[in-house]
Design a protein around this motif. Structure first.
Motif, PDB file in Angstrom:
ATOM      1  N   PHE A   1     -12.780   7.092   1.958  1.00 46.17           N
ATOM      2  CA  PHE A   1     -12.507   8.484   1.619  1.00 46.17           C
ATOM      3  C   PHE A   1     -13.123   9.424   2.650  1.00 46.17           C
ATOM      4  CE2 PHE A   1     -12.320   6.513  -2.671  1.00 46.17           C
ATOM      5  CZ  PHE A   1     -11.078   6.974  -3.071  1.00 46.17           C
TER       6      PHE A   1
ATOM      7  N   SER B   1      -6.860   9.538  -5.488  1.00 50.60           N
ATOM      8  CA  SER B   1      -7.354   9.595  -4.114  1.00 50.60           C
ATOM      9  C   SER B   1      -6.600  10.733  -3.430  1.00 50.60           C
ATOM     10  CB  SER B   1      -7.055   8.292  -3.366  1.00 50.60           C
ATOM     11  OG  SER B   1      -7.634   7.176  -4.005  1.00 50.60           O
TER      12      SER B   1
ATOM     13  N   THR C   1      -5.423  10.871   2.461  1.00 54.08           N
ATOM     14  CA  THR C   1      -6.241   9.699   2.784  1.00 54.08           C
ATOM     15  C   THR C   1      -5.624   8.421   2.219  1.00 54.08           C
ATOM     16  OG1 THR C   1      -7.668   9.801   0.808  1.00 54.08           O
ATOM     17  CG2 THR C   1      -8.318  11.130   2.718  1.00 54.08           C
ATOM     18  N   TYR C   2      -4.676   8.565   1.314  1.00 55.64           N
ATOM     19  CA  TYR C   2      -3.991   7.415   0.730  1.00 55.64           C
ATOM     20  C   TYR C   2      -2.856   6.952   1.638  1.00 55.64           C
ATOM     21  CZ  TYR C   2      -2.082   4.475  -3.047  1.00 55.64           C
ATOM     22  OH  TYR C   2      -1.641   3.418  -3.800  1.00 55.64           O
TER      23      TYR C   2
ATOM     24  N   TYR D   1      -1.841  10.410  -7.869  1.00 51.86           N
ATOM     25  CA  TYR D   1      -3.015   9.894  -7.152  1.00 51.86           C
ATOM     26  C   TYR D   1      -4.302  10.451  -7.754  1.00 51.86           C
ATOM     27  CZ  TYR D   1      -0.113   8.647  -2.994  1.00 51.86           C
ATOM     28  OH  TYR D   1       0.797   8.126  -2.114  1.00 51.86           O
TER      29      TYR D   1
ATOM     30  N   ASN E   1     -10.981   3.338  -1.662  1.00 53.86           N
ATOM     31  CA  ASN E   1      -9.627   3.825  -1.420  1.00 53.86           C
ATOM     32  C   ASN E   1      -8.774   2.630  -0.984  1.00 53.86           C
ATOM     33  OD1 ASN E   1      -7.414   5.451  -1.002  1.00 53.86           O
ATOM     34  ND2 ASN E   1      -8.262   6.543   0.757  1.00 53.86           N
TER      35      ASN E   1
END
Length: 539
Positions: free
Chosen positions: A248, A59, A63-64, A57, A436
């Motif tokens: 994000f 991100s 948060t993903y 990742y 995101n």
């Protein structure tokens, strides 16, 4: 269910990535008969196919992942702030098993055709293995990075050594130890794989078409204290990413670049340099991406960082972009990438100066001669945005192929639907995301679920995006691409990496707030115009 069909369902979903899994969960929870099909043998989408060394990742992991279940969020402990491919794949397997979704998934099923039947108001779907299905609704959660691209290089398939595309990496481990390796491409995947394999190979030759502004990912383990804070903060984290324009946790800066003195700006840049991932864009000065002078100053700061790391001045200059400023193309986030070029076994070839003329049985030939290799890694990217959708044989109303309808660029409503293609949805496709991705795509999946529920409650068999709304969204996206987005036409976000592909913006240049606003407007109007043949259809 017809004996001639493998599946006869309310909803057929194509793609077992982050978006398809969530759409499957929503459909199952709403009581629909549903099946999800995927070309792979496991779930994960991007994180199933892209298993090359260094894949991870950029991100933040937490948060993903999903926010539809607080229990899931709290029980899964990410080991790193930016988790690697293997951990990401384990996460998606955990999700489908925890929520009993695996029994609705059929693997090794590559869709080759999906044709709208006017009389039955259903989609007739076939796959390469002979699978056939009929579905009231078709959801193509095929992703924007799922159609790997190979450049048209003479002799590419003649190479007798090992050859791999980063987007089609094998499950079996590739042994790089002591091998002569070529990596073609320095985009998001190339810059991840290069520093990981460099210590093991006998030699590594990097073929670069254009450099990117790579900045530190700043990854690290999630500490026990941070684990506790994440679990305790579920509600506030969810609220932040739900409301954030980017999806994000990074907070936008309130400052403009030249509000600060040169000394204050330098100190600010140093602090920003230490931020994780996309913090270098989101939490930078507010005008960094759109003010040319501000962008030039930050770009010079990054260029100086590159020169400070790469010892050979000539190599350093080749690694610094000259055709765009920072964020003019999608910037990758890296760990020890530039440091790799200080290794004596790593060399860089500028393809603009020394283009590849052919791949031979033993290596790669340029104007300077032949270099022999044991392994070639094609880190040459994807047909972004529309590639996967145009390859699965979608044929809508009146026999119109989606590939033909989008020949000059995608035409969409909110990056979710297209006129002429009833009961067809493509969350996570072109014109949808701009940050995101799972957060944008989740918004789209929620909108689809709400629209389907309304149609079910009110007896509407057919749903189609109104042409006026499709025109409005597509026009706004295309216009804002030049006024609200930092990305330039040389970016793959315009399809520039694919020869012959129409130049058209493929992201959501208007941002998440505008998309959510238009979703709310549609819902409050009872989806006026979405139901052909009804009194409010507007058709």
């Amino acid at each position: 269910m017809s004996s001639e069909l493998d599946a006869d369902v309310d909803i057929l979903i194509v793609g077992a990535g982050v978006t398809g899994i969530y759409q499957l969960y929503l459909a199952r929870e709403a009581g629909y008969s549903v099946q999800l099909v995927d070309a792979g043998t496991g779930v994960g989408g991007t994180w199933y196919w892209n298993r090359y060394p260094g894949s991870r990742y950029d991100s933040e992991s937490y948060t993903y992942g999903y926010f539809f279940s607080e229990e899931l969020f709290k029980e899964w402990e990410w080991s790193e702030h930016f988790a690697g491919q293997a951990e990401n794949e384990r996460y998606f397997n955990h999700v489908v098993d925890k929520f009993g979704l695996r029994r609705h998934i059929r693997f090794s099923t590559r869709v080759t055709s999906a044709v709208w039947g006017k009389e039955s108001s259903t989609w007739q779907v076939t796959a390469a293995d002979g699978y056939t299905a009929r579905a009231r609704y078709l959801v193509a959660a095929t992703g924007v990075l799922s159609a790997p691209f190979y450049p048209d290089v003479p002799g590419r398939e003649s190479f007798r050594g090992e050859s791999y595309h980063t987007g089609l990496w094998p499950k079996t481990e590739v042994d790089f130890k002591g091998k002569r390796v070529a990596v073609i491409g320095t985009g998001s995947s190339g810059v991840q794989v290069i520093p990981v394999i460099a210590p093991d190979v006998a030699s590594l030759t990097v073929y670069q078409r254009t450099p990117n502004w790579a900045t530190p990912l700043n990854n690290r383990p999630v500490t026990p204290q941070e684990q506790a804070e994440l679990k305790a903060g579920f509600a506030s984290i969810k609220e932040t990413v739900d409301k954030s324009a980017s999806g994000f946790l990074h907070q936008p800066s309130a400052k403009m670049t030249f509000d600060d003195s040169p000394e204050e700006r330098q100190a600010f840049y140093e602090r920003t340099w230490q931020l994780g991932g996309f913090g270098k864009i989101i939490s930078n000065y507010r005008d960094m991406t759109m003010n040319p002078a501000a962008n030039a100053e930050w770009s010079r700061f990054v260029a100086d960082k590159i020169r400070a790391v790469v010892r050979d001045p000539a190599t350093a200059e080749k690694l610094i972009p000259k055709d765009h400023g920072y964020a003019g193309k999608r910037p990758p986030y890296v760990t020890d990438y530039y440091e790799a070029y200080n290794r004596p076994n790593v060399s860089l070839i500028d393809l603009k100066e020394t283009p590849i003329t052919a791949v031979t049985e033993t290596g790669i030939e340029t104007a300077e001669g032949l270099r022999e290799f044991d392994i070639i890694v094609w880190a040459t990217g994807f047909d972004f945005g529309t590639g996967a959708l145009k390859r699965i044989g979608i044929v809508g109303r009146d026999g119109l192929p989606l590939k033909e309808y989008w020949a000059d660029g995608p035409l969409t409503y909110l990056g979710i639907m297209a006129h002429h293609f009833p009961n067809f949805f493509f969350p996570g496709g072109p014109h949808g995301g701009a940050g995101n991705n799972p957060r944008y795509n989740g918004d789209q999946s929620d909108f689809i679920a709400g629209l389907l529920e309304f149609a079910r409650e009110h007896g509407h068999a057919v749903i189609e995006a109104p042409k006026a709304l499709e025109d409005e969204w597509t026009t706004m996206v295309n216009e804002a691409a030049y006024t609200m987005s930092p990305f330039k036409e040389l970016s793959y976000f315009f399809g520039s990496n694919i020869p012959g592909k129409a130049k058209a913006f493929l992201l959501n240049s208007l941002g998440r707030p505008k998309m959510l606003e238009m979703m709310e407007t549609a819902a409050k109007s009872d989806y006026a115009g979405f139901f052909p043949g009804s009194e409010d259809s507007g058709q």
